[in-house]
Design an enzyme around this catalytic site. Sequence first.
Site, PDB file in Angstrom:
ATOM      1  N   LYS A   1       5.045 -24.358  35.915  1.00 39.74           N
ATOM      2  CA  LYS A   1       6.160 -25.161  36.430  1.00 39.74           C
ATOM      3  C   LYS A   1       5.792 -26.619  36.238  1.00 39.74           C
ATOM      4  O   LYS A   1       5.047 -27.206  37.027  1.00 39.74           O
ATOM      5  CB  LYS A   1       6.447 -24.901  37.906  1.00 39.74           C
TER       6      LYS A   1
ATOM      7  N   GLU B   1      -6.063 -30.618  42.282  1.00 43.44           N
ATOM      8  CA  GLU B   1      -6.436 -31.945  41.777  1.00 43.44           C
ATOM      9  C   GLU B   1      -5.406 -32.916  42.341  1.00 43.44           C
ATOM     10  O   GLU B   1      -4.249 -32.908  41.928  1.00 43.44           O
ATOM     11  CB  GLU B   1      -6.423 -31.975  40.239  1.00 43.44           C
TER      12      GLU B   1
ATOM     13  N   CYS C   1      -4.193 -40.917  38.857  1.00 46.05           N
ATOM     14  CA  CYS C   1      -4.865 -40.641  40.125  1.00 46.05           C
ATOM     15  C   CYS C   1      -6.290 -41.183  40.140  1.00 46.05           C
ATOM     16  O   CYS C   1      -6.849 -41.451  41.206  1.00 46.05           O
ATOM     17  CB  CYS C   1      -4.877 -39.147  40.412  1.00 46.05           C
TER      18      CYS C   1
ATOM     19  N   GLU D   1      -2.351 -44.609  48.307  1.00 48.98           N
ATOM     20  CA  GLU D   1      -2.254 -44.522  46.850  1.00 48.98           C
ATOM     21  C   GLU D   1      -0.883 -45.051  46.428  1.00 48.98           C
ATOM     22  O   GLU D   1       0.140 -44.416  46.675  1.00 48.98           O
ATOM     23  CB  GLU D   1      -2.444 -43.079  46.375  1.00 48.98           C
TER      24      GLU D   1
END
Length: 475
Positions: free
Chosen positions: A171, A246, A279, A378
Amino acid sequence: MLEKRDFYIGGQWVAPAKANDFEVIDPSTEETCAVISLGDTADTDAAVAAARKAFDSFSRTSKEERLALLEKILDVYNARAEDMAKAISLEMGAPIDMARQQQVTAGSWHLEGFIEAFRDFEFESDYTATERSIREPIGVCALITPWNWPMNQVVLKTGAALAAGCTMVLKPSEIAPLSSMLYAEILDEAGVPAGVFNLVNGDGAGVGSQLSSHPDVDMVSFTGSTRAGIAISKAAADSLKRVSLELGGKGANIIFEDADEKAVKRGALSCFNNSGQSCNAPTRMLVQRARYDAAVEEAAATAEKMAVGPASEEGRHIGPVVSQTQYDKIQALIETGMGEARLVAGGLGRPDGLNRGYYVKPTVFADVSNDMTIAQEEIFGPVLSIIPFDSEEDAIAIANDTPYGLTNYIQSQDEDKRRRVARRLRSGMVQTNGQGLAKGSPFGGYKQSGNGREGGLYGLEEFLEVKAVTGWAAE
């Protein structure tokens, strides 16, 4: 406009069980560039059933067969590289040169890494004279991937799963699905057996949740936000399936006073690369006090010189961020930062000359303290926070003072110092003096940056179970 409503299930492109159109937006123009369909439970069930049916035979194929398959996929992938670059550039806004040189090659790089690691991999070994250890594929895997580095993440998951002998349902992100649909064409052309690889488009609340809780899925491999990773872990808990995550990051780039003269510019450019949508970006620049003022000036100058423009334009620049949602989030955090720290470059709004598209000014904040919002959250945009420090101990404490632990960076010409500090940083990866990771390196993090490793040997082992068999005479 592209119409890409079908899913790849059981080796064929099939129509969705029911219509559920979703517009894919070109972030450079804010115009619809494609229409896909979001899947429903029936589509998810069909894809999982196809993967389950294919598992028995594919899991028993030989290592040599699967190695040859990976090599064929790499050949077809490289032949379709320009098509892939155009798809990634269109769907998520990577400048076309960057898409060719970094986004597409991330996929081929990881395929090469798996092939090299797989050649010498042994699935069986004698633990004692009468006991054998056997590594076997874990089963049907749900692979849920993000939009920011599409092929980097898709290949890290599918390459490892294929090598291990697993079957899978992918997906991809619904806002950047075109590259993954092209990847399905590549795997089909390469001869991946029917049902081994399946693709269903959908959002996290729909297909993502259905896969995470599906009783016939043995493992979920997810890359994305920490928030979503927590939700997936909870959804998977009832069936005790393996979950490999992750997740986010807030990397510290520690620049000691003896760092090389290019360290600050290198760090700023790395933060802004891919419009800050990585990231593992070094978004917190920690600078030793003796170099701090000069570093602030240099980082600000680097930001002011950074060109911003449409993804279709050739040349070195950064493109838009991926969506209106991301743009609004970044703008809100920049506004927060303006109330917390000293703005020295960039700021609110689009760059001059751009009045349409999700473009963000490369932004630098100075005099940041690590308890500020912009140092803890973040941002996932081209926003750099610069924090001064006095001593080695001070730098380590600031770097580790975060819920994340993905990648940290050290800049120093003192090798003993680099090694000493690297051992104390609580992160899955530490890069020093601009040196990138090697092919097949384990990619992953500590703490809220996740719990798995991807790439090469370590990535392959994520998709394997270990079986001990007694009464097996050593060979």
